[in-house]
Write a protein that holds these residues in place. Structure first.
Motif, PDB file in Angstrom:
ATOM      1  N   TYR A 226     -19.592  11.650 -21.245  1.00 23.48           N
ATOM      2  CA  TYR A 226     -20.877  12.135 -20.753  1.00 23.48           C
ATOM      3  C   TYR A 226     -21.986  11.774 -21.729  1.00 23.48           C
ATOM      4  O   TYR A 226     -21.740  11.563 -22.928  1.00 23.48           O
ATOM      5  CB  TYR A 226     -20.855  13.675 -20.605  1.00 23.48           C
ATOM      6  N   VAL A 227     -23.219  11.744 -21.211  1.00 23.11           N
ATOM      7  CA  VAL A 227     -24.401  11.760 -22.074  1.00 23.11           C
ATOM      8  C   VAL A 227     -25.170  13.034 -21.773  1.00 23.11           C
ATOM      9  O   VAL A 227     -25.351  13.411 -20.614  1.00 23.11           O
ATOM     10  CB  VAL A 227     -25.300  10.523 -21.872  1.00 23.11           C
ATOM     11  N   VAL A 228     -25.609  13.688 -22.845  1.00 21.40           N
ATOM     12  CA  VAL A 228     -26.451  14.878 -22.745  1.00 21.40           C
ATOM     13  C   VAL A 228     -27.757  14.547 -23.457  1.00 21.40           C
ATOM     14  O   VAL A 228     -27.749  14.194 -24.639  1.00 21.40           O
ATOM     15  CB  VAL A 228     -25.773  16.104 -23.387  1.00 21.40           C
TER      16      VAL A 228
ATOM     17  N   PRO B 156     -14.208  19.901 -15.573  1.00 19.97           N
ATOM     18  CA  PRO B 156     -14.856  19.297 -14.414  1.00 19.97           C
ATOM     19  C   PRO B 156     -16.246  19.852 -14.133  1.00 19.97           C
ATOM     20  O   PRO B 156     -17.037  19.208 -13.436  1.00 19.97           O
ATOM     21  CB  PRO B 156     -13.891  19.587 -13.260  1.00 19.97           C
ATOM     22  N   ALA B 157     -16.569  21.022 -14.688  1.00 15.99           N
ATOM     23  CA  ALA B 157     -17.890  21.626 -14.478  1.00 15.99           C
ATOM     24  C   ALA B 157     -18.817  21.384 -15.664  1.00 15.99           C
ATOM     25  O   ALA B 157     -19.897  21.985 -15.735  1.00 15.99           O
ATOM     26  CB  ALA B 157     -17.737  23.129 -14.229  1.00 15.99           C
ATOM     27  N   PHE B 158     -18.425  20.496 -16.578  1.00 17.16           N
ATOM     28  CA  PHE B 158     -19.191  20.328 -17.814  1.00 17.16           C
ATOM     29  C   PHE B 158     -20.643  19.931 -17.549  1.00 17.16           C
ATOM     30  O   PHE B 158     -21.575  20.567 -18.048  1.00 17.16           O
ATOM     31  CB  PHE B 158     -18.527  19.289 -18.718  1.00 17.16           C
ATOM     32  N   ALA B 159     -20.871  18.876 -16.782  1.00 18.16           N
ATOM     33  CA  ALA B 159     -22.236  18.387 -16.575  1.00 18.16           C
ATOM     34  C   ALA B 159     -23.088  19.427 -15.858  1.00 18.16           C
ATOM     35  O   ALA B 159     -24.247  19.664 -16.233  1.00 18.16           O
ATOM     36  CB  ALA B 159     -22.219  17.080 -15.792  1.00 18.16           C
ATOM     37  N   THR B 160     -22.523  20.068 -14.843  1.00 14.57           N
ATOM     38  CA  THR B 160     -23.264  21.090 -14.103  1.00 14.57           C
ATOM     39  C   THR B 160     -23.685  22.221 -15.026  1.00 14.57           C
ATOM     40  O   THR B 160     -24.827  22.704 -14.967  1.00 14.57           O
ATOM     41  CB  THR B 160     -22.402  21.639 -12.946  1.00 14.57           C
TER      42      THR B 160
ATOM     43  N   SER C  50     -31.385  16.238 -19.230  1.00 14.03           N
ATOM     44  CA  SER C  50     -30.471  15.684 -18.227  1.00 14.03           C
ATOM     45  C   SER C  50     -29.096  15.566 -18.854  1.00 14.03           C
ATOM     46  O   SER C  50     -28.951  15.437 -20.075  1.00 14.03           O
ATOM     47  CB  SER C  50     -30.957  14.324 -17.714  1.00 14.03           C
ATOM     48  N   ALA C  51     -28.080  15.599 -17.998  1.00 21.50           N
ATOM     49  CA  ALA C  51     -26.698  15.461 -18.459  1.00 21.50           C
ATOM     50  C   ALA C  51     -25.880  14.905 -17.312  1.00 21.50           C
ATOM     51  O   ALA C  51     -26.078  15.286 -16.157  1.00 21.50           O
ATOM     52  CB  ALA C  51     -26.131  16.795 -18.914  1.00 21.50           C
ATOM     53  N   GLY C  52     -24.963  13.981 -17.634  1.00 22.87           N
ATOM     54  CA  GLY C  52     -24.151  13.419 -16.571  1.00 22.87           C
ATOM     55  C   GLY C  52     -23.006  12.585 -17.089  1.00 22.87           C
ATOM     56  O   GLY C  52     -23.006  12.134 -18.245  1.00 22.87           O
ATOM     57  N   ALA C  53     -22.022  12.378 -16.213  1.00 20.46           N
ATOM     58  CA  ALA C  53     -20.870  11.554 -16.556  1.00 20.46           C
ATOM     59  C   ALA C  53     -21.265  10.094 -16.571  1.00 20.46           C
ATOM     60  O   ALA C  53     -22.057   9.641 -15.747  1.00 20.46           O
ATOM     61  CB  ALA C  53     -19.755  11.785 -15.542  1.00 20.46           C
ATOM     62  N   THR C  54     -20.708   9.341 -17.514  1.00 20.69           N
ATOM     63  CA  THR C  54     -21.016   7.916 -17.623  1.00 20.69           C
ATOM     64  C   THR C  54     -19.981   7.051 -16.930  1.00 20.69           C
ATOM     65  O   THR C  54     -20.061   5.825 -16.978  1.00 20.69           O
ATOM     66  CB  THR C  54     -21.113   7.484 -19.092  1.00 20.69           C
ATOM     67  N   ARG C  55     -19.004   7.676 -16.281  1.00 17.25           N
ATOM     68  CA  ARG C  55     -17.979   6.940 -15.545  1.00 17.25           C
ATOM     69  C   ARG C  55     -17.375   7.865 -14.500  1.00 17.25           C
ATOM     70  O   ARG C  55     -17.569   9.085 -14.554  1.00 17.25           O
ATOM     71  CB  ARG C  55     -16.906   6.401 -16.490  1.00 17.25           C
ATOM     72  N   THR C  56     -16.664   7.288 -13.554  1.00 18.45           N
ATOM     73  CA  THR C  56     -16.036   8.103 -12.516  1.00 18.45           C
ATOM     74  C   THR C  56     -14.532   8.158 -12.663  1.00 18.45           C
ATOM     75  O   THR C  56     -13.885   8.994 -12.048  1.00 18.45           O
ATOM     76  CB  THR C  56     -16.383   7.560 -11.113  1.00 18.45           C
ATOM     77  N   ALA C  57     -13.962   7.266 -13.472  1.00 17.38           N
ATOM     78  CA  ALA C  57     -12.523   7.258 -13.716  1.00 17.38           C
ATOM     79  C   ALA C  57     -12.244   7.808 -15.107  1.00 17.38           C
ATOM     80  O   ALA C  57     -13.082   7.721 -16.003  1.00 17.38           O
ATOM     81  CB  ALA C  57     -11.969   5.839 -13.592  1.00 17.38           C
TER      82      ALA C  57
END
Length: 510
Positions: free
Chosen positions: A52-54, A95-99, A109-116
């Motif tokens: 993730y990036v935060v 799985p709830a980290f970004a939220t 902003s915060a979000g996953a940098t990949r889906t796998a």
């Protein structure tokens, strides 16, 4: 850089303040929790381990510390903190980290940098290389014209932008360094060794810079892309093999490609831009798009966080005097159109077909503000059949090769010849090959205008470019009778070539 026509140049998310403070790479941060175990303060880690990036709202110590503590509370392990730009790279199996992080005070902003889960390529070359052995290159030496490198007769691209003539006047200054942000560079190649800068090179895979000797090299000979790009920029005129556009400047390697997938993830590119800024690099070449999304849409919280983080890093490098140059892509997409069908994202999992508006869904880093966007041309100075384009998006054009535009060279090969790992050479085509030609010309400009800012260099590139204008009649490079793309704009600025094809000779004479 003054905004060009096209809505995408104005960033639609609040990236904000002047970034100040000290860069902080946390010690002992390379390890991460494994999936299925507890992480941080004991938050359940029952999902795949993701990166993730935060991104923080401010860069002061108090805000960053508070966000770091929240990361720990929510089951995240910090990999790296880039305090100067307010970007924190995190691994988490929650799985709830970004939220959860998006509700934290101090987080923009915060979000996953990949889906796998953490353990298809994102570079912008098209097709596998056609290789030439070292023995073949040596045999060509006896046939070379006086003053030419052994394989230069097949480098139609040098003559196309006057780089062969420019080298006789000024090959470039050894105090100018172009960093190749890519799959790694084989600095042992005889055409690259003399011009390679190890002290400005690193492995940024995963988000933390590793400067140990050789860390910047490709993981395998199949990771040839960065070495090819490096040769196009600065292969030495030493009587061996090929020549680069700026054979007198230095080239560095900042490796960002994942060792297994060869994907270019956001945290690695953030690290690369910051490393370039902190290590006196003047120019970076970016012949890739950032995975896993071909286009990052600002209305998606994960993709928005990716744009935010990479934009902060790119802006930081620009503020430190770095000119960033990037390829436009090989999809023949109009990046100023209202809608593009993306069938390739995410490329680290099962892609889903989606329609995107490129004004709010960006190909990064190429569509970031301040980045020089490059389209590709062939020997006929016509846009390459694969090259993406767009009015107000493309800044300049350069040779990237085109198998349909056949040169009158000994090989008759319309692609670009350059260095490959293991003391070999090969032909490739793509906007990946166009961008390093612009980086080489920019390095020549920087050599003759040592105090020029990135903005000034960009405007010089445009002012000295030669625009062939939109094609008259049918644009049909493959000859099937169908219009393959439509050029818009005028004779001085248009969607195919921006301000025109760069000119190396002008760079050293004007």
């Amino acid at each position: 850089m003054a905004p060009l026509p096209g809505r995408h140049r104005a960033l639609a998310i609040p990236i904000g303040m002047v970034l100040a403070g000290a860069l902080a790479i946390l010690p002992n941060a390379a390890s991460a929790a494994t999936a299925g175990t507890a992480s941080g303060n004991g938050t359940a880690a029952d999902g795949p381990l993701l990166s993730y990036v935060v991104n923080t709202t401010r860069t002061n110590s108090g805000t960053v510390k508070d966000v770091q503590q929240a990361i720990d509370r929510n089951g995240g392990d910090i990999v790296a903190t880039y305090k100067k730009i307010g970007v924190i790279v995190v691994h988490s199996a929650n799985p709830a980290f970004a939220t959860a992080m998006r509700t934290v005070r101090g987080v923009e902003s915060a979000g996953a940098t990949r889906t796998a889960a953490l353990p298809t390529a994102s570079t912008t070359e098209l097709g596998a290389p056609e290789r030439i052995s070292a023995a073949e290159a040596a045999a060509a030496k006896s046939k070379a014209a006086p003053g030419q490198e052994p394989l230069e007769a097949d480098q139609w691209d040098l003559a196309a932008i006057g780089a062969d003539k420019a080298a006789r006047i000024d090959p470039g200054d050894r105090h100018v360094t172009v960093a190749v942000i890519d799959t790694g560079v084989d600095d042992t190649h005889p055409d690259l060794a003399a011009n390679f800068s190890a002290k400005q090179s690193a492995n940024c895979v995963g988000g933390v810079a590793d400067t140990s000797p050789g860390a910047w090299r490709p993981y395998s000979p199949d990771a040839y892309h960065g070495t090819h790009v490096a040769g196009e920029i600065a292969a030495a005129r030493n009587g061996v093999g090929v020549a680069g556009v700026a054979p007198g400047v230095r080239v560095a390697s900042i490796k960002v490609a994942d060792p297994v997938t060869q994907l270019f993830y956001p945290e690695s590119v953030v690290c690369a831009f910051v490393f370039a800024a902190e290590n006196s690099v003047e120019i970076t070449n970016n012949s890739y798009y950032i995975d896993p999304w071909l286009y990052n849409c600002l209305d998606d919280p994960d993709q928005r966080a990716i744009v935010d983080a990479v934009d902060r890093a790119a802006r930081y490098s620009q503020d430190k005097g770095v000119l960033n140059i990037a390829s436009a892509g090989n999809s023949n997409h109009d990046l100023d159109s209202d809608a593009i069908v993306d069938t390739t994202s995410p490329d680290d999992a099962t892609p889903v077909t989606r329609t995107v508006d490129p004004h709010v869904c960006w190909d990064i880093p190429t569509q970031l503000p301040g980045v020089v966007t490059v389209s590709a041309t062939g020997v006929q100075k016509l846009k390459s059949y694969y090259s993406s384009y767009g009015l107000g998006v493309v800044d300049v054009a350069a040779p990237g090769g085109d198998r349909f535009q056949v040169p009158g060279t000994p090989s008759g090969n319309g692609r670009i010849l350059s260095t490959l790992p293991g003391n070999t050479y090969g032909y490739l085509q793509g906007t990946s090959m166009a961008s390093p030609h612009v980086a080489g010309v920019a390095a020549l400009l920087k050599s003759t205008h040592r105090h020029a800012t990135p903005e000034q260099l960009q405007w010089m590139l445009k002012a000295q470019a030669d625009n062939p204008g939109c094609p008259t009649g049918l644009y049909d490079p493959d000859g099937n009778g169908v219009q393959d793309a439509t050029c818009t704009g005028g004779p001085h600025v248009n969607s195919f070539y921006g301000y025109g094809i760069v000119d190396a000779l002008d760079a050293v004479t004007e």
